[in-house]
Design an enzyme around this catalytic site. Structure first.
Site, short mmCIF file in Angstrom:
data_model
loop_
_atom_site.label_atom_id
_atom_site.label_comp_id
_atom_site.label_asym_id
_atom_site.label_seq_id
_atom_site.Cartn_x
_atom_site.Cartn_y
_atom_site.Cartn_z
N SER A 101 -12.26 -2.96 -4.38
CA SER A 101 -11.66 -3.02 -3.05
C SER A 101 -10.18 -3.33 -3.18
O SER A 101 -9.75 -4.05 -4.09
CB SER A 101 -12.34 -4.11 -2.20
OG SER A 101 -12.16 -5.38 -2.78
N HIS A 115 -6.51 0.03 3.55
CA HIS A 115 -7.66 -0.63 2.93
C HIS A 115 -8.55 0.44 2.33
O HIS A 115 -8.71 1.53 2.89
CB HIS A 115 -8.45 -1.41 3.99
CG HIS A 115 -9.90 -1.61 3.65
ND1 HIS A 115 -10.89 -0.80 4.17
CD2 HIS A 115 -10.52 -2.50 2.83
CE1 HIS A 115 -12.06 -1.20 3.71
NE2 HIS A 115 -11.87 -2.22 2.90
N ASN A 117 -12.38 0.66 -0.10
CA ASN A 117 -13.48 -0.02 -0.78
C ASN A 117 -14.54 1.00 -1.15
O ASN A 117 -14.88 1.87 -0.33
CB ASN A 117 -14.08 -1.10 0.13
CG ASN A 117 -15.39 -1.65 -0.42
OD1 ASN A 117 -16.47 -1.17 -0.08
ND2 ASN A 117 -15.27 -2.65 -1.26
N HIS A 155 -5.76 11.55 7.56
CA HIS A 155 -7.08 12.09 7.89
C HIS A 155 -7.30 13.46 7.25
O HIS A 155 -8.43 13.77 6.84
CB HIS A 155 -7.25 12.17 9.40
CG HIS A 155 -7.70 10.87 10.01
ND1 HIS A 155 -9.02 10.57 10.20
CD2 HIS A 155 -7.00 9.80 10.45
CE1 HIS A 155 -9.12 9.36 10.73
NE2 HIS A 155 -7.91 8.87 10.91
#
Length: 315
Positions: A101, A115, A117, A155
């Site tokens: 992470s 972020h 993970n 995206h």
């Protein structure tokens, strides 16, 4: 930090996580060579351990955490229920979990926080037989300043990565992300402009075996050089002032609220006795909470809040 194997993918997955951790560390160093990087290696009393790396006082990142863990231990029925394991809760069972992470908090409010993970869980019975196994993970973007083109770029990079493995993944996991990173106690305010989020991907998901799902998860773990680095490169030298910095600290406050109240990873770490510094590494170094702030229509603050509503960024 030895971990007893029950066979299957666990050694291969743990090796991939170690490689992803090194790649992520390399990316952070390249984006911010001026920062001071500290490494801590730790052991978990119940089994396993991890490596935590923290960059601070950088030119690009005010704080950047890159963690890897491989842990195991006894699995209680309550914990099994909370993590969504397929286990009836009878007899003895143990869990194995490994993952990477990272959370990057930029110094400039013109650069968004990111972020990422990726993780693997495995449940074993008394004889070491595999009872359940699945992958989870995701990545999301949290801007302070409203640059719609950054959300579009992020995206589209995620959609391309997903499409190389299963054409339905991006749309499904994008919607999942839109409804996951939500501060429900703040009138369902989204944390950022989303990304993808997935969990409990087991063998047979969309016709893929565990090895194929590992390939997908690995690509997501390597997506930030394409999805995030170009955003940092074009925004980090953009001028900003005290107003932008003040809003950045307020949005960081919302980030803290989500992670401490709603985030599954944080809650899992607290419930399993994980190293507290690693569990809380996602929190920003400085944040603020202003009482009931109001932003006039047409302001950049109001535009940013409008951007948080889910939309088809990749379309």
């Amino acid at each position: 930090m030895p971990v007893t194997s029950s066979g299957g993918l666990r050694h291969e997955v743990a090796s991939q996580m170690e490689r992803l951790h090194e790649r992520a560390t390399q990316l952070v160093r390249e984006l911010d060579p001026a920062g001071s990087l500290k490494e801590d290696r730790w052991d978990r009393p119940g089994g396993g351990g991890g490596v935590s790396r923290m960059l601070s006082e950088g030119a690009t990142f005010e704080k950047a955490g890159i963690n890897r863990s491989t842990v195991q231990g006894a699995l209680s029925p309550e914990l099994a229920r909370r993590i969504g394991a397929h286990w009836a809760g009878q007899g003895e069972a143990s869990f194995f979990a490994t993952g990477v992470s990272l959370v990057l908090h930029p110094r400039s409010p013109m650069v968004p926080t990111v972020h990422l993970n990726v993780r693997y869980f495995e449940i074993s019975g008394p004889g070491g037989e595999q009872i359940d196994a699945w992958f989870g993970g995701g990545t999301d973007l949290t801007p302070t300043y409203p640059y719609p083109e950054d959300a579009v770029h992020f995206h589209r990079a995620l959609r391309a990565a997903c499409d190389r493995h299963q054409s339905s993944f991006y749309t499904r996991f994008k919607i999942w992300c839109d409804h996951y990173f939500v501060n429900t106690h703040r009138d369902d305010e989204r944390r950022g402009v989303g990304g993808i989020f997935f969990d409990h991907l087991r063998a047979g998901e969309a016709g893929l075996c565990l090895e194929q799902l590992l390939a997908f998860v690995t690509e997501i773990g390597e997506v930030l050089p394409q999805a995030y680095r170009p955003i940092v490169d074009r925004r980090r030298d953009t001028p900003y002032g005290e107003r932008e910095r003040r809003f950045q600290l307020a949005r960081r406050g919302r980030y803290v609220e989500f992670n401490l109240v709603h985030d599954r990873g944080t809650l899992f770490g607290l419930q399993t006795g994980a190293r507290i510094e690693s569990v809380l590494m996602s929190l920003p170094p400085v944040a603020s909470w202003e009482p009931a702030p109001e932003y006039p229509a047409g302001s950049f603050e109001a535009e940013l809040l409008s951007m948080l509503e889910p939309r088809d960024w990749a379309g």
